[in-house]
Every structure is written in C-alpha cells, then in structure tokens.
Design a protein around this motif. Sequence first.
Motif, short mmCIF file in Angstrom:
data_model
loop_
_atom_site.label_atom_id
_atom_site.label_comp_id
_atom_site.label_asym_id
_atom_site.label_seq_id
_atom_site.Cartn_x
_atom_site.Cartn_y
_atom_site.Cartn_z
N THR A 42 0.84 -1.20 0.00
CA THR A 42 0.00 0.00 0.00
C THR A 42 0.87 1.25 0.00
O THR A 42 0.68 2.15 -0.82
N GLY A 43 1.84 1.29 0.90
CA GLY A 43 2.75 2.43 0.95
C GLY A 43 3.55 2.58 -0.33
O GLY A 43 3.74 3.69 -0.84
N ALA A 44 4.02 1.46 -0.87
CA ALA A 44 4.83 1.50 -2.09
C ALA A 44 4.02 2.03 -3.27
O ALA A 44 4.50 2.85 -4.06
N VAL A 45 2.78 1.59 -3.40
CA VAL A 45 1.93 2.03 -4.52
C VAL A 45 1.61 3.52 -4.40
O VAL A 45 1.72 4.27 -5.37
N ALA A 46 1.23 3.95 -3.21
CA ALA A 46 0.92 5.38 -3.01
C ALA A 46 2.15 6.23 -3.29
O ALA A 46 2.07 7.26 -3.98
N ARG A 107 4.66 18.42 -0.41
CA ARG A 107 5.75 17.69 -1.06
C ARG A 107 6.85 17.35 -0.06
O ARG A 107 7.43 16.27 -0.11
N VAL A 108 7.14 18.28 0.87
CA VAL A 108 8.13 17.99 1.90
C VAL A 108 7.69 16.79 2.73
O VAL A 108 8.46 15.86 2.99
N LEU A 109 6.42 16.79 3.13
CA LEU A 109 5.88 15.66 3.89
C LEU A 109 5.87 14.39 3.04
O LEU A 109 6.21 13.31 3.53
N GLY A 110 5.49 14.52 1.78
CA GLY A 110 5.46 13.37 0.88
C GLY A 110 6.83 12.75 0.69
O GLY A 110 6.96 11.53 0.61
N ARG A 111 7.84 13.60 0.61
CA ARG A 111 9.22 13.09 0.47
C ARG A 111 9.62 12.29 1.71
O ARG A 111 10.28 11.26 1.60
N LYS A 112 9.20 12.77 2.87
CA LYS A 112 9.50 12.05 4.12
C LYS A 112 8.88 10.65 4.09
O LYS A 112 9.51 9.67 4.47
N VAL A 113 7.65 10.56 3.60
CA VAL A 113 6.97 9.27 3.49
C VAL A 113 7.63 8.42 2.41
O VAL A 113 7.90 7.24 2.59
N HIS A 117 9.83 4.24 1.02
CA HIS A 117 9.22 3.57 -0.13
C HIS A 117 8.08 2.61 0.25
O HIS A 117 6.93 2.92 0.06
N ALA A 118 8.39 1.44 0.78
CA ALA A 118 7.35 0.45 1.07
C ALA A 118 6.91 0.53 2.53
O ALA A 118 6.78 -0.48 3.22
N VAL A 119 6.69 1.73 2.98
CA VAL A 119 6.27 1.95 4.36
C VAL A 119 4.87 1.34 4.57
O VAL A 119 4.00 1.46 3.70
N PRO A 120 4.66 0.64 5.68
CA PRO A 120 3.33 0.08 5.92
C PRO A 120 2.30 1.20 6.06
O PRO A 120 2.54 2.21 6.73
N ALA A 121 1.16 1.03 5.41
CA ALA A 121 0.10 2.03 5.46
C ALA A 121 -1.25 1.36 5.21
O ALA A 121 -1.33 0.34 4.52
N ALA A 122 -2.30 1.95 5.77
CA ALA A 122 -3.65 1.46 5.52
C ALA A 122 -4.15 1.95 4.16
O ALA A 122 -4.86 1.25 3.45
N ASP A 123 -3.78 3.17 3.82
CA ASP A 123 -3.99 3.73 2.48
C ASP A 123 -2.93 4.82 2.30
O ASP A 123 -2.03 4.93 3.12
N GLY A 124 -3.03 5.61 1.26
CA GLY A 124 -1.97 6.57 0.96
C GLY A 124 -1.69 7.59 2.04
O GLY A 124 -0.58 8.12 2.12
N THR A 125 -2.66 7.86 2.90
CA THR A 125 -2.46 8.88 3.93
C THR A 125 -2.83 8.39 5.33
O THR A 125 -2.93 9.20 6.25
N SER A 130 2.28 -0.32 12.55
CA SER A 130 3.69 -0.60 12.28
C SER A 130 4.37 0.48 11.43
O SER A 130 5.54 0.35 11.10
N THR A 131 3.67 1.55 11.12
CA THR A 131 4.28 2.66 10.38
C THR A 131 5.24 3.39 11.31
O THR A 131 4.88 3.69 12.45
N PRO A 132 6.46 3.68 10.86
CA PRO A 132 7.39 4.44 11.71
C PRO A 132 6.75 5.75 12.17
O PRO A 132 6.04 6.40 11.40
N PRO A 133 7.00 6.16 13.42
CA PRO A 133 6.33 7.35 13.99
C PRO A 133 6.50 8.62 13.16
O PRO A 133 5.54 9.38 13.00
N ASP A 134 7.71 8.88 12.62
CA ASP A 134 7.89 10.11 11.84
C ASP A 134 7.10 10.07 10.53
O ASP A 134 6.54 11.07 10.10
N VAL A 135 7.00 8.89 9.94
CA VAL A 135 6.22 8.74 8.71
C VAL A 135 4.73 8.83 9.03
O VAL A 135 3.97 9.48 8.30
#
Length: 182
Positions: A42-46, A107-113, A117-125, A130-135
């Motif tokens: 999910t994170g990778a696709v978003a 974009r700054v926030l998006g770059r952090k996410v 790349h393949a950060v665990p996520a329920a959807d794009g936002t 298990s998502t790292p706290p900063d992300v």
Amino acid sequence: MARATTAHQLHDLGLAAWFGGTLANAVALNKAAAHSGDAASTGAVANEGWDRWTPVNAAAIGAHLIGSVGLLKHDLGRMSVQKGVGSMALAKTAVTIGALGVTAYSRVLGRKVSQHHAVPAADGTTPTASTPPDVAAAQKKLKQLQWAVPALTGAIVAIASYASEQYRPEEVHRGMLQRVLP
C-alpha cells in the motif's frame, strides 16, 4: 493580443492539471493503494503514484505561474482604469501563494513518506500501527492537506472565471465608468 492568449492558455492548462491531478490523487490514488495486497505494498503504490505525479505537477505549476505573470502584465493597464480588476488580481495572487505554500509543504511531507518507499500504510495517507512514527506523523498531516490543494486551486479556477467575465466589453465599460463616476 497573441501574448495574452498564450498567457491565458498556459495559465489555464497549468491550473487545470494542478487542480485535477491533486484532486484525482486525493480521491482515487490514496484510497486505491489500500487494495494493493498488504500494508507495505500500500505504501509503495501510493509513494510510486505521488512520485510519478510530482514532475508533472511541477511542470503544471510552472506553466500556470508563467501564464499568470503574462496575464498580470497584460492587465496592468486595466487595473488602473477598470474598477474591480486590481482587487481580483490581488485575491487571485493571495490564493495562488497559499496553494503554492500548501503544495510545497505537502511535497516535503510526501518526500519524508516516500523515503521509506514500502512503508506500511492502511492507504496513501493513513498509517498502520507498524508505520514508523515520523512517517505516521507526516501521513496524518498529508491526510488533512490532500484536500487543501484542490480547494485552493479550485478557488483560483473560480476567481479566474470571474476575471474572464471582466474582459467582456460591457464589463470593461462599466468598470471604467465606475472608476470615473462617483
């Protein structure tokens, strides 16, 4: 008149892409990424979708700004003689600056996410446990901001539509008379 037409085209085409792309991504991509199979995918696709959109969005914004400067130059004379043109241009400029700021911050926030790349996520936002706290913090802000850019650029579309009405001959004459007559 050819310069004004080119400026209008750049302004409108850039604005349409900026508005439409960010709206489509907020409505579709962020939610559709959840159907990719697992949280990491999910994170990778978003991230892949937003990273592919970024250069197109930058070009759209650039075209819009070039067109806006051309229109502003074209309208300088009208601002002094046609009532309402100056305040419309000021409002449009203020909203554009707001949209640019929100876009840049997003974009700054998006770059952090995207760095993960393949950060665990329920959807794009939406982060998962298990998502790292900063992300996760960046995603939560992006969840709110994803609607701000289409709202602000949509407001620019509305103001630009009003501005186009001010070009009609009867509006030019009425604006000039209002400026001259008390």
